[in-house]
Design a protein around this motif. Sequence first.
Motif, PDB file in Angstrom:
ATOM      1  N   PHE A 101      89.472   5.770  -5.107  1.00  0.00           N
ATOM      2  CA  PHE A 101      90.371   5.446  -6.216  1.00  0.00           C
ATOM      3  C   PHE A 101      91.741   6.051  -5.906  1.00  0.00           C
ATOM      4  O   PHE A 101      91.834   7.110  -5.280  1.00  0.00           O
ATOM      5  CB  PHE A 101      89.834   6.019  -7.535  1.00  0.00           C
ATOM      6  N   SER A 102      92.784   5.353  -6.347  1.00  0.00           N
ATOM      7  CA  SER A 102      94.131   5.845  -6.099  1.00  0.00           C
ATOM      8  C   SER A 102      94.972   5.743  -7.366  1.00  0.00           C
ATOM      9  O   SER A 102      94.743   4.865  -8.207  1.00  0.00           O
ATOM     10  CB  SER A 102      94.807   5.056  -4.970  1.00  0.00           C
ATOM     11  N   VAL A 103      95.912   6.663  -7.484  1.00  0.00           N
ATOM     12  CA  VAL A 103      96.874   6.621  -8.571  1.00  0.00           C
ATOM     13  C   VAL A 103      98.271   6.684  -7.964  1.00  0.00           C
ATOM     14  O   VAL A 103      98.557   7.524  -7.106  1.00  0.00           O
ATOM     15  CB  VAL A 103      96.652   7.791  -9.569  1.00  0.00           C
ATOM     16  N   LEU A 104      99.116   5.760  -8.381  1.00  0.00           N
ATOM     17  CA  LEU A 104     100.514   5.714  -7.948  1.00  0.00           C
ATOM     18  C   LEU A 104     101.387   6.124  -9.132  1.00  0.00           C
ATOM     19  O   LEU A 104     101.312   5.524 -10.202  1.00  0.00           O
ATOM     20  CB  LEU A 104     100.881   4.308  -7.475  1.00  0.00           C
ATOM     21  N   MET A 105     102.207   7.164  -8.926  1.00  0.00           N
ATOM     22  CA  MET A 105     103.066   7.661  -9.995  1.00  0.00           C
ATOM     23  C   MET A 105     104.527   7.601  -9.568  1.00  0.00           C
ATOM     24  O   MET A 105     104.856   7.913  -8.409  1.00  0.00           O
ATOM     25  CB  MET A 105     102.686   9.113 -10.352  1.00  0.00           C
ATOM     26  N   VAL A 106     105.381   7.193 -10.487  1.00  0.00           N
ATOM     27  CA  VAL A 106     106.822   7.132 -10.253  1.00  0.00           C
ATOM     28  C   VAL A 106     107.500   7.981 -11.328  1.00  0.00           C
ATOM     29  O   VAL A 106     107.195   7.841 -12.519  1.00  0.00           O
ATOM     30  CB  VAL A 106     107.347   5.688 -10.309  1.00  0.00           C
ATOM     31  N   THR A 108     111.051   9.856 -13.205  1.00  0.00           N
ATOM     32  CA  THR A 108     112.274   9.352 -13.831  1.00  0.00           C
ATOM     33  C   THR A 108     113.421   9.199 -12.838  1.00  0.00           C
ATOM     34  O   THR A 108     114.416   8.520 -13.131  1.00  0.00           O
ATOM     35  CB  THR A 108     112.705  10.311 -14.955  1.00  0.00           C
ATOM     36  N   GLU A 109     113.300   9.807 -11.666  1.00  0.00           N
ATOM     37  CA  GLU A 109     114.332   9.680 -10.643  1.00  0.00           C
ATOM     38  C   GLU A 109     113.993   8.631  -9.587  1.00  0.00           C
ATOM     39  O   GLU A 109     114.711   8.487  -8.598  1.00  0.00           O
ATOM     40  CB  GLU A 109     114.568  11.038  -9.978  1.00  0.00           C
ATOM     41  N   GLY A 110     112.891   7.919  -9.820  1.00  0.00           N
ATOM     42  CA  GLY A 110     112.511   6.860  -8.888  1.00  0.00           C
ATOM     43  C   GLY A 110     111.674   7.314  -7.711  1.00  0.00           C
ATOM     44  O   GLY A 110     111.377   6.517  -6.821  1.00  0.00           O
ATOM     45  N   ARG A 111     111.261   8.584  -7.672  1.00  0.00           N
ATOM     46  CA  ARG A 111     110.416   9.070  -6.587  1.00  0.00           C
ATOM     47  C   ARG A 111     108.966   8.671  -6.859  1.00  0.00           C
ATOM     48  O   ARG A 111     108.505   8.693  -8.007  1.00  0.00           O
ATOM     49  CB  ARG A 111     110.533  10.588  -6.462  1.00  0.00           C
ATOM     50  N   ALA A 112     108.255   8.323  -5.802  1.00  0.00           N
ATOM     51  CA  ALA A 112     106.869   7.859  -5.923  1.00  0.00           C
ATOM     52  C   ALA A 112     105.917   8.849  -5.258  1.00  0.00           C
ATOM     53  O   ALA A 112     106.246   9.485  -4.254  1.00  0.00           O
ATOM     54  CB  ALA A 112     106.706   6.473  -5.297  1.00  0.00           C
ATOM     55  N   ARG A 113     104.746   8.948  -5.850  1.00  0.00           N
ATOM     56  CA  ARG A 113     103.686   9.816  -5.301  1.00  0.00           C
ATOM     57  C   ARG A 113     102.361   9.078  -5.416  1.00  0.00           C
ATOM     58  O   ARG A 113     102.025   8.551  -6.481  1.00  0.00           O
ATOM     59  CB  ARG A 113     103.632  11.137  -6.057  1.00  0.00           C
ATOM     60  N   THR A 114     101.622   9.027  -4.316  1.00  0.00           N
ATOM     61  CA  THR A 114     100.309   8.380  -4.297  1.00  0.00           C
ATOM     62  C   THR A 114      99.226   9.414  -4.009  1.00  0.00           C
ATOM     63  O   THR A 114      99.369  10.244  -3.111  1.00  0.00           O
ATOM     64  CB  THR A 114     100.245   7.273  -3.228  1.00  0.00           C
ATOM     65  N   GLN A 115      98.173   9.358  -4.780  1.00  0.00           N
ATOM     66  CA  GLN A 115      97.036  10.269  -4.611  1.00  0.00           C
ATOM     67  C   GLN A 115      95.751   9.444  -4.540  1.00  0.00           C
ATOM     68  O   GLN A 115      95.557   8.527  -5.337  1.00  0.00           O
ATOM     69  CB  GLN A 115      96.968  11.240  -5.788  1.00  0.00           C
ATOM     70  N   THR A 116      94.914   9.762  -3.568  1.00  0.00           N
ATOM     71  CA  THR A 116      93.643   9.047  -3.391  1.00  0.00           C
ATOM     72  C   THR A 116      92.487  10.017  -3.540  1.00  0.00           C
ATOM     73  O   THR A 116      92.506  11.124  -2.986  1.00  0.00           O
ATOM     74  CB  THR A 116      93.569   8.369  -2.009  1.00  0.00           C
ATOM     75  N   LEU A 117      91.474   9.596  -4.301  1.00  0.00           N
ATOM     76  CA  LEU A 117      90.283  10.400  -4.538  1.00  0.00           C
ATOM     77  C   LEU A 117      89.052   9.600  -4.135  1.00  0.00           C
ATOM     78  O   LEU A 117      89.010   8.380  -4.313  1.00  0.00           O
ATOM     79  CB  LEU A 117      90.172  10.799  -6.005  1.00  0.00           C
ATOM     80  N   GLN A 118      88.047  10.304  -3.608  1.00  0.00           N
ATOM     81  CA  GLN A 118      86.799   9.666  -3.208  1.00  0.00           C
ATOM     82  C   GLN A 118      85.698  10.103  -4.170  1.00  0.00           C
ATOM     83  O   GLN A 118      85.391  11.284  -4.292  1.00  0.00           O
ATOM     84  CB  GLN A 118      86.421  10.043  -1.776  1.00  0.00           C
ATOM     85  N   LEU A 119      85.102   9.114  -4.840  1.00  0.00           N
ATOM     86  CA  LEU A 119      84.031   9.393  -5.800  1.00  0.00           C
ATOM     87  C   LEU A 119      82.684   9.078  -5.163  1.00  0.00           C
ATOM     88  O   LEU A 119      82.492   8.012  -4.575  1.00  0.00           O
ATOM     89  CB  LEU A 119      84.223   8.550  -7.063  1.00  0.00           C
ATOM     90  N   LYS A 120      81.754  10.013  -5.286  1.00  0.00           N
ATOM     91  CA  LYS A 120      80.386   9.829  -4.800  1.00  0.00           C
ATOM     92  C   LYS A 120      79.428  10.026  -5.963  1.00  0.00           C
ATOM     93  O   LYS A 120      79.390  11.101  -6.563  1.00  0.00           O
ATOM     94  CB  LYS A 120      80.082  10.830  -3.678  1.00  0.00           C
ATOM     95  N   VAL A 121      78.673   8.967  -6.281  1.00  0.00           N
ATOM     96  CA  VAL A 121      77.737   8.999  -7.407  1.00  0.00           C
ATOM     97  C   VAL A 121      76.309   9.094  -6.859  1.00  0.00           C
ATOM     98  O   VAL A 121      75.898   8.263  -6.043  1.00  0.00           O
ATOM     99  CB  VAL A 121      77.889   7.750  -8.297  1.00  0.00           C
ATOM    100  N   TYR A 122      75.570  10.100  -7.326  1.00  0.00           N
ATOM    101  CA  TYR A 122      74.187  10.322  -6.892  1.00  0.00           C
ATOM    102  C   TYR A 122      73.227  10.050  -8.041  1.00  0.00           C
ATOM    103  O   TYR A 122      73.571  10.207  -9.222  1.00  0.00           O
ATOM    104  CB  TYR A 122      73.987  11.767  -6.431  1.00  0.00           C
ATOM    105  N   ASP A 123      72.010   9.685  -7.671  1.00  0.00           N
ATOM    106  CA  ASP A 123      70.934   9.610  -8.660  1.00  0.00           C
ATOM    107  C   ASP A 123      70.482  11.021  -9.014  1.00  0.00           C
ATOM    108  O   ASP A 123      70.476  11.922  -8.170  1.00  0.00           O
ATOM    109  CB  ASP A 123      69.742   8.817  -8.119  1.00  0.00           C
ATOM    110  N   ALA A 124      70.081  11.203 -10.266  1.00  0.00           N
ATOM    111  CA  ALA A 124      69.536  12.498 -10.668  1.00  0.00           C
ATOM    112  C   ALA A 124      68.176  12.694 -10.000  1.00  0.00           C
ATOM    113  O   ALA A 124      67.363  11.777  -9.926  1.00  0.00           O
ATOM    114  CB  ALA A 124      69.396  12.557 -12.189  1.00  0.00           C
ATOM    115  N   VAL A 125      67.933  13.881  -9.500  1.00  0.00           N
ATOM    116  CA  VAL A 125      66.690  14.170  -8.790  1.00  0.00           C
ATOM    117  C   VAL A 125      65.529  14.231  -9.782  1.00  0.00           C
ATOM    118  O   VAL A 125      65.596  14.978 -10.769  1.00  0.00           O
ATOM    119  CB  VAL A 125      66.811  15.503  -8.026  1.00  0.00           C
ATOM    120  N   PRO A 126      64.451  13.478  -9.552  1.00  0.00           N
ATOM    121  CA  PRO A 126      63.284  13.560 -10.439  1.00  0.00           C
ATOM    122  C   PRO A 126      62.395  14.740 -10.057  1.00  0.00           C
ATOM    123  O   PRO A 126      62.601  15.384  -9.022  1.00  0.00           O
ATOM    124  CB  PRO A 126      62.561  12.231 -10.170  1.00  0.00           C
TER     125      PRO A 126
END
Length: 285
Positions: A101-106, A108-126
Motif C-alpha cells: 500500500f502507498s500514500v502520496l502526500m503533497v 502546501t508548498e507543493g512538495r510531494a512525499r510517497t510512503q509504501t507499506l507492506q501488509l502481511k495478513v496471517y491466519d490465527a493459529v488454532p
Amino acid sequence: MVMRSLWSLLLWKALLPAVAAGAQVLSKVGGSVLLMAEHSPGFHVREAIWLSLWPSEELLATFFRGSLETLYHSRFLGRVQLHSNLSLELGPLETGDSGNFSVLMVDTEGRARTQTLQLKVYDAVPRPVVQVFIAAAGVAQSPKTCQVFLSCWAPNISDITYSWRRQGTVDLGAEPHSLFTDGQVLSVSLGPGDKSVSYSCIVSNPVSWDLATVTPWESCSHEAAPGKTSYKDMLLVVVPLSLLLTLVGLFSAWHWGPCSAKKKKDIRADREPPETESPLVQDLP
C-alpha cells in the motif's frame, strides 16, 4: 475542483520515481490494522491519496483540503477508514488482503512525499493436536523407562513454528537429535519419577500462538493394570487369530473349489438324457 486535485495527485505519482517497499505491518484474519502516514513536522499536508498496489492498483481513500473520502469501488469498500492524521485503518481483514500500500502526500508548498507499506495478513493459529506414540523397548533400555514420541500438528496453517516446553521449565532444552521434522516430533525418555510430568507443544506464527499439553506417562503400559488389558496384549491375541482365520478361509476355498466344480459336473451329467444314434438313411437306387 476536487477532480482537478485528484488528477494533479495522480500526475505527481506518475512523475515520481518508484519507491521500494517500506516497513512491514503484520496482522491476522478478522482483525484490523492501522497503516500510519508519516511525515516531518514541517510538512503540512494539503492533499493525500491512499492506494492498494496489489493485485491491481486501486484507489482507497483521499484527502483534499480538509475533506476525507473513502467511498471508492475497491475490494476494501466498506472496510476502510481514513483518520484525521491521514492514517488508514483496514478491517476486518481477510486472507487475500496481504500486499503493498502507498500514500502520496503533497504539502502546501507543493512538495510531494510517497510512503509504501507492506501488509502481511496471517491466519490465527488454532489449538494444535498432540499424539503420543510408545516406542518398542530395546535391549539396552531399562525396564523402568518408557521411550515416547510426541507428535504435534496444527491443521490448515502455513508459516508456523513448533516448540516444546516441559512442565516447570521455561524452555525444553532438548538435545538437537531429540527433535524431528522441524520440531513437530519430540522424543523423550521417561522414568517412574516422570509420571506426572507434562509436555506442551507451542504452535506460533508472527501474530498468534496456541498450545496443547499432554502427560505422556499415562500412555506408557509396561504392565497392564489388574483386570485390564493393554493394547500390546490385545495385539498378541487379535493378530494371530486374524491370521488363523485368513488361512482357514484360503484352505477352504482351495479344498472345496475343485470338489464343488466336480460335483456340479456330475449332477449336470446325470440330468442330461443319453444320446441315441440316428439311423442312417440310404437312398434307394
